[in-house]
Design an enzyme around this catalytic site. Structure first.
Site, PDB file in Angstrom:
ATOM      1  N   HIS A  31       0.838  -1.209   0.000  1.00 40.42           N
ATOM      2  CA  HIS A  31       0.000   0.000   0.000  1.00 40.42           C
ATOM      3  C   HIS A  31       0.871   1.257   0.000  1.00 40.42           C
ATOM      4  O   HIS A  31       0.663   2.168  -0.813  1.00 40.42           O
ATOM      5  CB  HIS A  31      -0.916  -0.019   1.228  1.00 40.42           C
ATOM      6  CG  HIS A  31      -1.762   1.204   1.393  1.00 40.42           C
ATOM      7  ND1 HIS A  31      -3.094   1.245   1.058  1.00 40.42           N
ATOM      8  CD2 HIS A  31      -1.467   2.457   1.845  1.00 40.42           C
ATOM      9  CE1 HIS A  31      -3.585   2.453   1.292  1.00 40.42           C
ATOM     10  NE2 HIS A  31      -2.609   3.205   1.788  1.00 40.42           N
ATOM     11  N   GLU A  32       1.847   1.291   0.891  1.00 40.86           N
ATOM     12  CA  GLU A  32       2.698   2.491   0.974  1.00 40.86           C
ATOM     13  C   GLU A  32       3.555   2.649  -0.287  1.00 40.86           C
ATOM     14  O   GLU A  32       3.759   3.764  -0.763  1.00 40.86           O
ATOM     15  CB  GLU A  32       3.576   2.453   2.234  1.00 40.86           C
ATOM     16  CG  GLU A  32       2.806   2.413   3.562  1.00 40.86           C
ATOM     17  CD  GLU A  32       1.778   3.523   3.727  1.00 40.86           C
ATOM     18  OE1 GLU A  32       1.903   4.585   3.099  1.00 40.86           O
ATOM     19  OE2 GLU A  32       0.812   3.309   4.496  1.00 40.86           O
ATOM     20  N   HIS A  41       1.627   4.374  -2.906  1.00 39.84           N
ATOM     21  CA  HIS A  41       1.718   5.845  -2.826  1.00 39.84           C
ATOM     22  C   HIS A  41       3.030   6.331  -3.450  1.00 39.84           C
ATOM     23  O   HIS A  41       3.050   7.298  -4.207  1.00 39.84           O
ATOM     24  CB  HIS A  41       1.669   6.311  -1.369  1.00 39.84           C
ATOM     25  CG  HIS A  41       0.307   6.206  -0.754  1.00 39.84           C
ATOM     26  ND1 HIS A  41      -0.838   6.611  -1.390  1.00 39.84           N
ATOM     27  CD2 HIS A  41      -0.082   5.762   0.480  1.00 39.84           C
ATOM     28  CE1 HIS A  41      -1.879   6.412  -0.590  1.00 39.84           C
ATOM     29  NE2 HIS A  41      -1.457   5.890   0.539  1.00 39.84           N
ATOM     30  N   HIS A  49      -5.674   7.181  -2.699  1.00 35.44           N
ATOM     31  CA  HIS A  49      -6.587   6.194  -2.108  1.00 35.44           C
ATOM     32  C   HIS A  49      -7.821   5.967  -2.986  1.00 35.44           C
ATOM     33  O   HIS A  49      -8.366   6.922  -3.546  1.00 35.44           O
ATOM     34  CB  HIS A  49      -7.050   6.675  -0.727  1.00 35.44           C
ATOM     35  CG  HIS A  49      -5.972   6.618   0.303  1.00 35.44           C
ATOM     36  ND1 HIS A  49      -5.750   7.619   1.214  1.00 35.44           N
ATOM     37  CD2 HIS A  49      -5.043   5.664   0.549  1.00 35.44           C
ATOM     38  CE1 HIS A  49      -4.728   7.286   1.988  1.00 35.44           C
ATOM     39  NE2 HIS A  49      -4.283   6.113   1.601  1.00 35.44           N
ATOM     40  N   TYR A  82      -9.136   2.098   1.905  1.00 34.54           N
ATOM     41  CA  TYR A  82      -9.161   1.939   3.361  1.00 34.54           C
ATOM     42  C   TYR A  82     -10.407   1.137   3.748  1.00 34.54           C
ATOM     43  O   TYR A  82     -11.407   1.203   3.047  1.00 34.54           O
ATOM     44  CB  TYR A  82      -9.259   3.308   4.047  1.00 34.54           C
ATOM     45  CG  TYR A  82      -7.948   3.949   4.427  1.00 34.54           C
ATOM     46  CD1 TYR A  82      -6.755   3.581   3.840  1.00 34.54           C
ATOM     47  CD2 TYR A  82      -7.924   4.961   5.390  1.00 34.54           C
ATOM     48  CE1 TYR A  82      -5.568   4.196   4.200  1.00 34.54           C
ATOM     49  CE2 TYR A  82      -6.732   5.589   5.752  1.00 34.54           C
ATOM     50  CZ  TYR A  82      -5.560   5.194   5.151  1.00 34.54           C
ATOM     51  OH  TYR A  82      -4.395   5.808   5.504  1.00 34.54           O
TER      52      TYR A  82
HETATM   53 ZN   LIG Z   1      -2.551   5.225   2.148  1.00 35.71          ZN
END
Ligand SMILES: [Zn+2]
Length: 283
Positions: free
Chosen positions: A185-186, A189, A195, A239
């Site tokens: 996930h990171e 980014h 998101h 999320y």
């Molecule tokens: Zn995030």
């Protein structure tokens, strides 16, 4: 001949139905029960980073304060005040592009592990990098390149966060949780993804219960990026809902219920939508 045609048509229809079913299955949010223990769902959140209010473009925005002029916006995205100002005035940018020129040159991301970064987390990050490289055109190369690189460390407060796209110079990447899904996930980014629940068309898929969200956390639900592809319930960039005292901050409009994300559902990998988005951005 006629019968062959008929058989072929039936086979075609059967294939179509199969695809429809598969698509519906892919698009269904993974539900969670109201009142479910949220501890297991906290892997992406940065609860221990203090909140501060920044006045940006005449608007008060609650952000996490990392110190050194760095802030957390949208939960785990590292920004400076200048970034935030640019960002808030350009919300309809490309999903994988924040205010332009955020792509990594030659699809290559340089990184270094900070001293003291544990060997087990190092292995997790390397696994996440291998996963991404094997499915996209992104390459990860250890080193500082020409000076634009990711510094990978653990924030002592246990935070997980990263910058969206290439920031220029040394940029932060903290892995608090030794979790493969969180690392992917990171890194999403770092590559340039925003998101999934923040995309501009999310209100057609997700209802935000603004009253259930403390006022200093509402900026985490601002819309950002663009609507690349279809809304993707399987995206590792989505999320999960958080439920407190029986009230959830986000619910699926189609089911009326809170939902899990990929990591909480044990799917520690990029979705096909994530892969398509990254590959479209880094042609
Ligand atoms: Zn995030």
């Amino acid at each position: 001949m006629k019968s062959i045609k008929l058989i072929l048509s039936m086979a075609f229809l059967a294939t179509l139905c199969f695809s429809c079913e598969k698509q519906e299955e892919n698009e269904a949010p993974v539900e969670t029960a109201i009142g479910e223990d949220t501890e297991a769902k906290e892997v992406l959140f940065n609860n221990h980073v203090p909140t501060t209010i920044l006045k940006v473009n005449g608007e008060e925005v609650a952000v996490g304060d990392l110190g050194n002029g760095e802030y957390l916006y949208n939960g785990d995205i590292v920004v400076s005040e200048t970034d935030l100002s640019e960002f808030l005035s350009d919300q309809e940018g490309v999903k994988a592009n924040w205010a332009g020129a955020r792509r990594w040159a030659n699809r290559t991301i340089y990184y270094q592990f900070a001293s003291g970064f544990s060997s087990s987390k190092r292995n997790t990050v390397l696994s996440a990098m291998r996963h991404i490289s094997s499915r996209t055109r992104i390459r990860f190369v250890q080193g500082r390149g020409r000076g634009n690189y990711v510094n990978i460390f653990t924030d002592a407060r246990g935070g997980n966060y990263a910058t969206v796209g290439m920031a220029g110079g040394r940029q932060s990447f903290s892995l608090g949780r030794n979790n493969l899904g969180v690392a992917i996930h990171e890194l999403g980014h770092t590559i340039g993804l925003h998101h999934e629940h923040s995309r501009p068309d999310r209100d057609r898929h997700i209802r935000i219960n603004w009253n259930a969200i403390p006022s200093d956390s509402r900026s985490n639900f601002r819309k950002t990026g663009n609507n690349y592809g279809r809304f993707d319930w399987n995206s590792i960039m989505l999320y999960p809902s958080r439920t407190r005292n029986g009230v959830s901050d986000m619910v699926s409009i189609s089911t009326g219920r809170p939902f899990n994300n990929a990591i909480e559902s044990g799917r520690n990998y990029l979705s096909s939508g994530d892969i398509a988005c990254i590959n479209a951005y880094y042609r």
